[in-house]
Scaffold this active site. Sequence first.
Site, PDB file in Angstrom:
ATOM      1  N   SER A 315      28.529 -27.585  -0.860  1.00  0.00           N
ATOM      2  CA  SER A 315      29.033 -27.788   0.548  1.00  0.00           C
ATOM      3  C   SER A 315      29.556 -28.975   0.760  1.00  0.00           C
ATOM      4  O   SER A 315      30.802 -29.299   0.490  1.00  0.00           O
ATOM      5  CB  SER A 315      27.785 -27.674   1.522  1.00  0.00           C
ATOM      6  OG  SER A 315      26.683 -28.391   1.161  1.00  0.00           O
ATOM      7  N   ASP A 326      42.496 -32.091  -5.007  1.00  0.00           N
ATOM      8  CA  ASP A 326      43.648 -31.690  -4.264  1.00  0.00           C
ATOM      9  C   ASP A 326      44.687 -32.840  -4.308  1.00  0.00           C
ATOM     10  O   ASP A 326      45.783 -32.688  -4.141  1.00  0.00           O
ATOM     11  CB  ASP A 326      43.399 -30.968  -2.887  1.00  0.00           C
ATOM     12  CG  ASP A 326      42.832 -29.447  -3.341  1.00  0.00           C
ATOM     13  OD1 ASP A 326      42.725 -29.217  -4.466  1.00  0.00           O
ATOM     14  OD2 ASP A 326      42.644 -28.790  -2.044  1.00  0.00           O
ATOM     15  N   LYS A 340      30.171 -22.842  -1.042  1.00  0.00           N
ATOM     16  CA  LYS A 340      29.743 -22.596   0.251  1.00  0.00           C
ATOM     17  C   LYS A 340      30.737 -23.579   1.166  1.00  0.00           C
ATOM     18  O   LYS A 340      30.688 -24.695   1.155  1.00  0.00           O
ATOM     19  CB  LYS A 340      28.000 -23.315   0.368  1.00  0.00           C
ATOM     20  CG  LYS A 340      27.400 -22.829   1.509  1.00  0.00           C
ATOM     21  CD  LYS A 340      27.884 -23.874   2.629  1.00  0.00           C
ATOM     22  CE  LYS A 340      26.818 -23.458   4.014  1.00  0.00           C
ATOM     23  NZ  LYS A 340      26.864 -24.545   5.240  1.00  0.00           N
TER      24      LYS A 340
END
Length: 430
Positions: A315, A326, A340
């Site tokens: 999470s 990214d 998650k």
Amino acid sequence: MVITKRGLVLGATALASMAAVVTGAGIHLSQGQAFFKESPKELVDEVWQLIDREYVDGSFNETDWIEVRSEYLGRSYESQEDAYEAIREMLEQLEDPYTRFMDPQEFRNMQIDTSGELTGVGIQISQDEETEEIVVVAPIEQTPAFEAGVRPGDVITAIDGQSTEGMDLNQAVSLIRGPVNSQVTLTLRREDESIDFELTRAQIEIHPVRYSVKDGPEGTVGYIRLNQFSANAADEMREAIQALEERDVTGYVLDLRSNPGGLLYASIDIAEMWLESGTIVSTVDREGITDEEVAHNRALTDKPLVILVDGGSASASEILSGALQDNHRASLVGTKTFGKGLVQSVRGLADGSGVAVTIAKYLTPSGRDINKLGIEPDVVLELSDEQRDVLGEDLEKIGTAEDPQYVEALDVLGDVIRSGRQSISSAPEN
């Protein structure tokens, strides 16, 4: 009650030693709400209305939610317990282990602030959506479960001899919790082996960040281990980075292994300490409305960074590692993360009970939906069972030459540092 970003919960699971922070510091009954305590049916409808307004899936898992309301309001309820049982039954139709009801005692447990002292064995657990098994996401460091050798991925098959088959997450947490110095036996399935762990419940004080200066291939390295995204995680992370910058380290290794998540705002705040600009995370609700969080030029360092992750990184850990991966701010080393990608808000109900509701999903900056998929590291390195045992038996070996994933992270960091130096030396002069 107004829900703000700072109250959103990203924990993948329930904590058997504590629970997630709720929205707001406390729940109080107003005079206008007091009548609910005398009407179990009104409580059932209160939960139905909350799901109807906010649940992330507008089809309610292909359930006729209007018909559900008719069915449950058509029943007679003689007590609050009858209402609680009906609410749990109603929510089961969503087939979402993260949307769950808590009776007043369970909800009080949920209101324990993550920065305080906790009572329990120190594991965070989840319920598998398909098998409904109770699974260990991560033991918390320096707790009875961690020191006994409980591992991420262990399946809890029994608690004090009581089978967990058919048991929901809240029941499991209630059975595992208990008074300090009392005993609880967890029967765990690890691959094809069944193991009994006799654990002594303890008072647990959690400091989510620890850091140190270590030798690296290109000079000193700042090593930071973040155990969970609790209310004080961002403050402790800021202190760690500032202290290590004063030591003039050449780069950083951020260890998120077995970090089960926590608060949304903590992951965003910490991402901004590493990222000068760019998207951090996007949350998407059932209307398709996207709320994008971006960095605001608040980075504390621009030095090279490698992040350690594994199957217990969940999470909020995935938000941070996904954002930095990214944006090409960090390289990830280890194994695939938990997967998650959902956000919950936790609401207090009028009689002192509460409900956690999945209200959104989140996407990494490149638009990846990692729910059930996880994040693949840039460099994959699995630990053998023997290596896990060595690290589990002696916590001081984590982040040392006897920790193969850490050693790999140092190698990757060294490559990044050398590459940066070559880029500077080859830049044309003006």
